[in-house]
Structures are given as C-alpha cells and as structure tokens.
Design a protein around this motif. Structure first.
Motif, PDB file in Angstrom:
ATOM      1  N   ILE A 148       1.040  -1.161   0.018  1.00 14.21           N
ATOM      2  CA  ILE A 148      -0.162   0.048  -0.036  1.00 14.21           C
ATOM      3  C   ILE A 148       0.804   1.295  -0.006  1.00 14.21           C
ATOM      4  N   PRO A 149       1.792   1.329   0.628  1.00 10.64           N
ATOM      5  CA  PRO A 149       2.687   2.765   1.001  1.00 10.64           C
ATOM      6  C   PRO A 149       3.171   2.824  -0.604  1.00 10.64           C
ATOM      7  N   HIS A 150       3.636   1.961  -1.320  1.00  8.92           N
ATOM      8  CA  HIS A 150       4.180   2.122  -2.822  1.00  8.92           C
ATOM      9  C   HIS A 150       2.851   2.499  -3.614  1.00  8.92           C
ATOM     10  N   TYR A 151       1.523   2.138  -3.459  1.00  9.08           N
ATOM     11  CA  TYR A 151       0.714   2.241  -4.398  1.00  9.08           C
ATOM     12  C   TYR A 151       0.209   3.862  -4.129  1.00  9.08           C
ATOM     13  N   ILE A 152       0.632   4.354  -3.009  1.00 11.13           N
ATOM     14  CA  ILE A 152       0.197   5.796  -2.583  1.00 11.13           C
ATOM     15  C   ILE A 152       1.256   6.741  -3.301  1.00 11.13           C
ATOM     16  N   VAL A 153       2.624   5.977  -3.134  1.00  9.70           N
ATOM     17  CA  VAL A 153       3.634   6.974  -3.777  1.00  9.70           C
ATOM     18  C   VAL A 153       3.640   6.932  -5.286  1.00  9.70           C
ATOM     19  N   LEU A 154       3.059   5.691  -5.870  1.00  5.86           N
ATOM     20  CA  LEU A 154       3.149   5.685  -7.314  1.00  5.86           C
ATOM     21  C   LEU A 154       1.866   6.615  -7.859  1.00  5.86           C
ATOM     22  N   PHE A 155       1.087   6.736  -7.023  1.00  7.63           N
ATOM     23  CA  PHE A 155      -0.221   7.869  -7.524  1.00  7.63           C
ATOM     24  C   PHE A 155       0.160   9.018  -7.707  1.00  7.63           C
ATOM     25  N   PHE A 156       1.242   9.749  -6.865  1.00  7.68           N
ATOM     26  CA  PHE A 156       1.627  10.783  -7.046  1.00  7.68           C
ATOM     27  C   PHE A 156       2.749  10.849  -8.206  1.00  7.68           C
ATOM     28  N   GLY A 188      12.259   5.809 -14.662  1.00  6.95           N
ATOM     29  CA  GLY A 188      12.059   5.512 -13.460  1.00  6.95           C
ATOM     30  C   GLY A 188      10.647   5.080 -12.559  1.00  6.95           C
ATOM     31  N   VAL A 189       9.840   5.786 -13.025  1.00  2.00           N
ATOM     32  CA  VAL A 189       8.456   5.574 -12.742  1.00  2.00           C
ATOM     33  C   VAL A 189       7.863   3.926 -13.210  1.00  2.00           C
ATOM     34  N   LEU A 190       8.146   3.993 -14.230  1.00  4.98           N
ATOM     35  CA  LEU A 190       7.912   2.575 -14.799  1.00  4.98           C
ATOM     36  C   LEU A 190       8.579   1.393 -14.123  1.00  4.98           C
ATOM     37  N   ARG A 191       9.843   1.476 -13.860  1.00  7.31           N
ATOM     38  CA  ARG A 191      10.717   0.716 -13.012  1.00  7.31           C
ATOM     39  C   ARG A 191      10.116   0.408 -11.705  1.00  7.31           C
ATOM     40  N   TRP A 192       9.431   1.496 -10.915  1.00  9.42           N
ATOM     41  CA  TRP A 192       9.138   1.340  -9.928  1.00  9.42           C
ATOM     42  C   TRP A 192       7.722   0.697  -9.828  1.00  9.42           C
ATOM     43  N   THR A 205       8.850 -12.399  -6.201  1.00 14.31           N
ATOM     44  CA  THR A 205      10.020 -12.310  -5.087  1.00 14.31           C
ATOM     45  C   THR A 205       9.398 -11.914  -3.938  1.00 14.31           C
ATOM     46  N   ASP A 206      10.122 -12.208  -2.600  1.00 12.15           N
ATOM     47  CA  ASP A 206       9.561 -11.620  -1.519  1.00 12.15           C
ATOM     48  C   ASP A 206      10.463 -10.662  -1.065  1.00 12.15           C
ATOM     49  N   GLN A 207      11.477  -9.894  -1.807  1.00 13.10           N
ATOM     50  CA  GLN A 207      12.243  -9.008  -1.411  1.00 13.10           C
ATOM     51  C   GLN A 207      11.459  -7.635  -1.719  1.00 13.10           C
ATOM     52  N   TYR A 208      11.370  -6.770  -0.564  1.00 17.10           N
ATOM     53  CA  TYR A 208      10.597  -5.587  -0.717  1.00 17.10           C
ATOM     54  C   TYR A 208      11.161  -4.442  -1.557  1.00 17.10           C
ATOM     55  N   PRO A 209      10.026  -3.874  -2.579  1.00 18.10           N
ATOM     56  CA  PRO A 209      10.638  -2.901  -3.815  1.00 18.10           C
ATOM     57  C   PRO A 209      11.381  -1.712  -2.850  1.00 18.10           C
ATOM     58  N   PRO A 210      12.382  -1.425  -3.212  1.00 18.51           N
ATOM     59  CA  PRO A 210      13.030  -0.288  -2.940  1.00 18.51           C
ATOM     60  C   PRO A 210      12.293   1.056  -3.173  1.00 18.51           C
ATOM     61  N   PHE A 211      12.206   2.087  -2.424  1.00 17.36           N
ATOM     62  CA  PHE A 211      11.597   3.389  -2.729  1.00 17.36           C
ATOM     63  C   PHE A 211      12.591   4.080  -3.581  1.00 17.36           C
ATOM     64  N   ARG A 212      12.695   4.078  -4.781  1.00 22.10           N
ATOM     65  CA  ARG A 212      13.622   4.674  -5.638  1.00 22.10           C
ATOM     66  C   ARG A 212      13.161   4.588  -7.115  1.00 22.10           C
ATOM     67  N   LEU A 213      13.659   5.654  -7.891  1.00 24.52           N
ATOM     68  CA  LEU A 213      13.342   5.283  -9.327  1.00 24.52           C
ATOM     69  C   LEU A 213      14.533   4.783 -10.145  1.00 24.52           C
ATOM     70  N   GLY A 214      15.747   4.977  -9.611  1.00 27.59           N
ATOM     71  CA  GLY A 214      16.835   4.241  -9.999  1.00 27.59           C
ATOM     72  C   GLY A 214      17.279   2.747 -10.079  1.00 27.59           C
ATOM     73  N   PRO A 215      17.908   2.283 -10.847  1.00 29.26           N
ATOM     74  CA  PRO A 215      18.150   0.849 -10.680  1.00 29.26           C
ATOM     75  C   PRO A 215      18.285   0.410  -9.176  1.00 29.26           C
TER      76      PRO A 215
END
Length: 215
Positions: A148-156, A188-192, A205-215
C-alpha cells in the motif's frame, strides 16, 4: 595478482530499463500517438484481460473472457503446494513485457510501433524463483497490504508522469527530441511500477521493493 573487487549487494530481482532514443523522433506519429496506438490497445486488451457479452433474440446471454496477469493461481500454488508453474511465470513475464512496450510507446519514449514478441527497446526481466527456498508460502496473502505505501507513492509519481508526458509532447513536436531528464523520470516511474507488480501481483520475489526511481 588479481585485483580486489569490493562486494556489491545484488540488484533488485525485478530489473527494468528502456533504451533512450538518441535521435530525431517522428513528429507526425507523436502528434497523433493516442489514435495511432488504438490497434495495439485492442490487441493488448485481448490478451491482458477482458469480457465480452452479447444477447440473442430469445433473451439468452453469453460471455467470454481471456488473458490477464495470473495472480490467484500462483498464489494458491505457492501457499498450498510451494510451487510456481514455469509456464505461468513465463506468461506473466511476457505479458508484462508486451504491456510495457505499449506503455512506452504511448509515453512517447519510442516511435517504433510496439511488437507483440520482439523486446525492442524495453528490457524487463526477473529470475524464476526457487519457491521452497526463496518464497515464504504465507507472504502472498498479505503482499497486497504491504505494498500500500508504494501504491500511494505511485499515485503521485503518475501525476508527475502525466505532466512530464505533456511537456515532452510539445518538446518532440518542436525539437524532435525527448528531453533526457524527463525520459529518465518516466523510465524510473515504470521501473518502480514493475517492481511493485513483481512483488505484489506476479509474486516472483519476497524482497520488498525499494523506494527509488533508479536501478
């Protein structure tokens, strides 16, 4: 004597990149991009999920549907059987690749019409997981909640992406070039977005996605 190489932590399991079009882009197709993309939208919709319904004179109705990312099937097998059928994995990966090719075309990041099979300028990949050793069998039940935190960030971020594409549309019409800074932001947005999809939807994967646009 072998030179010492410092240890580097592995990259996130879901990798995504788009080749920058360092050339003049087609101004005409860029101007009419949403209209030009309609045929490939229809093709993508036919495999990415859809339902059609029609009626007969007698009042009977029939419906048909097909496609879409596989979520519940892999979830159930990971939870109850600790396995992820390889052909389900391959379907999800190739469908994501196709959807991203259409996406970058609409975002003006390439003026070559999206292919249904060639990867073109889009590089999306993730490794087939060893389910018993790499995936927690119960985690897929709550990944949608954890994301959910990622969904919120991705919205903006997508609001910013919309503004970036509008600016880029004018830039391409007048200069024929995609501003590199705006391209990197869109990539970066598409990568996220793809990382979150790999974690919470395709469950690779079970590895939580990072909060970043870069690789």
């Amino acid at each position: 004597m072998q030179e010492y190489q410092p240890y580097e932590s592995p990259a996130y399991p879901v990798t995504f990149a788009v080749d920058y079009p360092d050339r003049q882009l087609n101004r005409l197709t860029s101007f009419f991009r949403l209209f030009v993309a309609i045929p490939i939208f229809i093709v993508l919709g036919s495999v990415a999920g859809g339902t059609w319904q029609w009626s007969y004179d007698q009042g009977e109705a029939a419906a048909a549907g097909a496609g879409g990312l596989l979520f519940f099937g892999p979830l159930l097998l990971i939870v109850f059987r600790q396995k992820y059928p390889r052909w389900w994995f391959d379907w999800n990966l190739e469908l994501q690749r196709f959807a991203n090719r259409v996406g970058i075309y609409v975002l003006l990041m390439n003026d070559r019409y999206p292919s249904t099979d060639d990867h073109q300028s889009v590089h999306l990949d993730y490794r087939y997981p060893e389910v018993r050793t790499e995936l927690n069998r119960w985690l897929p039940l709550v990944k949608w909640l954890l994301a959910i935190p990622h969904y919120i960030v991705l919205f903006f971020l997508h609001i910013g992406l919309l503004v970036a594409v509008i600016v880029t549309w004018f830039a391409v019409l007048f200069t024929g070039r995609y501003p590199r800074g705006l391209f990197d932001y869109a990539e970066g947005v598409l990568r996220w977005q793809n990382r979150v999809t790999g974690y919470a939807v395709t469950l690779v994967t079970d590895q939580y996605p990072p909060f970043r646009l870069g690789p």
